[in-house]
Design an enzyme around this catalytic site. Sequence first.
Site, PDB file in Angstrom:
ATOM      1  CG  HIS A   1      93.383  38.745 -13.481  1.00 43.04           C
ATOM      2  ND1 HIS A   1      93.454  40.076 -13.453  1.00 43.04           N
ATOM      3  CD2 HIS A   1      93.515  38.236 -14.697  1.00 43.04           C
ATOM      4  CE1 HIS A   1      93.254  40.546 -14.597  1.00 43.04           C
ATOM      5  NE2 HIS A   1      93.605  39.312 -15.510  1.00 43.04           N
TER       6      HIS A   1
ATOM      7  CE  LYS B   1      95.938  42.720 -16.600  1.00 43.88           C
ATOM      8  NZ  LYS B   1      96.385  42.204 -17.758  1.00 43.88           N
TER       9      LYS B   1
ATOM     10  CG  ASP C   1      98.767  43.814 -19.761  1.00 41.88           C
ATOM     11  OD1 ASP C   1      98.909  43.240 -20.657  1.00 41.88           O
ATOM     12  OD2 ASP C   1      97.975  44.072 -18.972  1.00 41.88           O
TER      13      ASP C   1
ATOM     14  CB  SER D   1      98.677  39.874 -20.165  1.00 37.19           C
ATOM     15  OG  SER D   1      97.628  40.724 -20.059  1.00 37.19           O
TER      16      SER D   1
ATOM     17  NE  ARG E   1      97.399  39.177 -25.780  1.00 34.59           N
ATOM     18  CZ  ARG E   1      97.065  38.851 -24.498  1.00 34.59           C
ATOM     19  NH1 ARG E   1      97.269  39.664 -23.601  1.00 34.59           N
ATOM     20  NH2 ARG E   1      96.674  37.629 -24.242  1.00 34.59           N
TER      21      ARG E   1
HETATM   22  N1  URA Z   1      93.354  38.687 -18.817  1.00 35.36           N
HETATM   23  C1  URA Z   1      94.635  39.457 -18.729  1.00 35.36           C
HETATM   24  O1  URA Z   1      94.701  40.487 -17.984  1.00 35.36           O
HETATM   25  N2  URA Z   1      95.316  39.245 -19.676  1.00 35.36           N
HETATM   26  C2  URA Z   1      95.141  38.214 -20.854  1.00 35.36           C
HETATM   27  O2  URA Z   1      96.024  38.157 -21.597  1.00 35.36           O
HETATM   28  C3  URA Z   1      93.763  37.487 -20.438  1.00 35.36           C
HETATM   29  C4  URA Z   1      93.154  37.860 -19.620  1.00 35.36           C
END
Ligand code: URA
Length: 432
Positions: A82, A187, A161, A183, A168
Site C-alpha cells: 500500500h 483496509k 473508510d 485508513s 477527507r
Molecule cells: N492511503 C489510504 O488508504 N489512506 C490514507 O489516509 C492515505 C493513503
Amino acid sequence: MNPTELIIKKRDGKKLSKVEIHFFLTEYLRGNISDYQMSAMLMAIILIGMDFDETYWLTQEYIESGKVIKFENTNSRFIDKHSTGGVGDKVSIVLAPIAAECGISVPMISGKGLGHTGGTLDKLESIPGFQTQISLNRFKELVLQNGFAVISQSEEIVPADRRIYALRDVTGTVESIPLMTASIMSKKIASGIDGLIIDLKVGNGAFIRDMDTAKKLAESLSKIGAKFDKKVKILFTNMDSPLGTCVGNSLEIIECIEFLKGNYDEDLKEVTFALLAEMLIMAGIIENNNQAEKMIIQTIKSGKALQRFAKFVELQGGNPDIVNNYSIFGEAKYSLSIIAETEGYVKDINSREIGWAMIDVGAGRKVLTDKIDYTSGLKLSKKVGDYVKKDEVLGKLFYNNGKGEMVAERIKKSYLFCTEQIQEKSKILGRY
Ligand code: URA
C-alpha cells in the site's frame, strides 16, 4: 452522548475514549451524525492528534464497520502493498501482476484519489467496463483464480473508510498520522493478508513532507500492524517529483502496460522493484534483492505479467484488448505542449503543484460528487536531471475543459532549473 460535545472535547485537546470513538463512528454510519460534523471532528483530529490507544480504537472501529475476509484451506502467501499516496504513483498496478506471477496472492483493497494525489481505483476505472465494486465472495474467488484482484472499500468491507476517505479527500483532512494509520491498516487487515509492505512517500508531493514525520507514521503503522498480528515492512520513498512519466488516469494505465512490456521509466522501476523485493522476501520466495531483480525481470520478459494483467482486467469486467489497443481508452479533445522559457538542468518538478493542476483539468475531484475526467492528464518529456534547451517541450497536457492554458502555466511554473548538472539520487530513502 452528544456529537458536538465530542468534537469540542477533541478540539480542546482531550483524549476520546473507546466508547466515544465507537459512538461517533457508528452513529455517523447510521446517518445520525452528519458529514459536516464528521468533517469538523476530522479537522480537530488533524490539529490535535490522537494517541496510540485512540488510533488503535479508531482502526478497530473501521475494521468492525464491515466484514473481515478469511482465506481458508490454502497454502498461498497473502501479502499486499500500500502507498501513502503520491503524484503519478501507479506502482500498485504494475506490482500486483508481477507479484502474483511470482507466487504471491495479493488481495488489494484500494482507494480513490485523495487530496492532490491520484487513486489506484480511479486509474483502473479509466479502463472501459472495469468494476471495482464487486462482492467479497467474488473478490476472494478472483484472488485465488488469478493471484490478485483490486476492489474498493464498500458497504461490505471497511464502509467507515469508504465514507470518511471520500470526506477527507475534499476537506483538507488527509495529513494526519492517526487518520492515515486507521485508513490504511483497516483496509489491509480486513482484506485477510498475512503481511504488508508500505510505500511511505516523503516529499513535497506526498502527505508527509519530512523524514521525522515519516518515521512517526512508520512507527504508528507498524505498531498497529503488530497489534493485529500482521508483519509490516516500510520503505520510505521520495515523492518530490512525479513518479514515472504520466500523471492522469488513463495515461497512467497506458504507462503501466508499457512497463509490463519492459519499457520502464527508471524511477518507477526502482521503486516498484524495491517494493516487490520486500514482498518476495517476506513471502520467503527469495532471500535477497539480487535474486528479486532477476526474478522480476524474467517475469516481465516472459510476457506473463502482462498476460496476467490482461486477465485481471477481463475478470473485473474491463476490455482486455486495451493492452494492445490504447485507442479504447478514448482521447482528450485538446492538448497543449508546455514549452521551456529558459535553459538549464531540471532541478525540481513540484509534484504537489502538478497534482492540484491535474484536479483543475478534472483528473481528480474538488467535491464529493465530481465525476473524474479519465482522459485528462500530463505526459512529462523532461524529468529531474534532464538538460532542457529554451523552447524545448517539457511535457504535454491533455484536457477537455476550458482550463488548459491556466493549467499549462501552472505546470510550467512547477519546473525549477539550475545551471549545474544534478547528481542522480535514489528514490529509496530508507527502511523501517
Ligand atoms: N492511503 C489510504 O488508504 N489512506 C490514507 O489516509 C492515505 C493513503
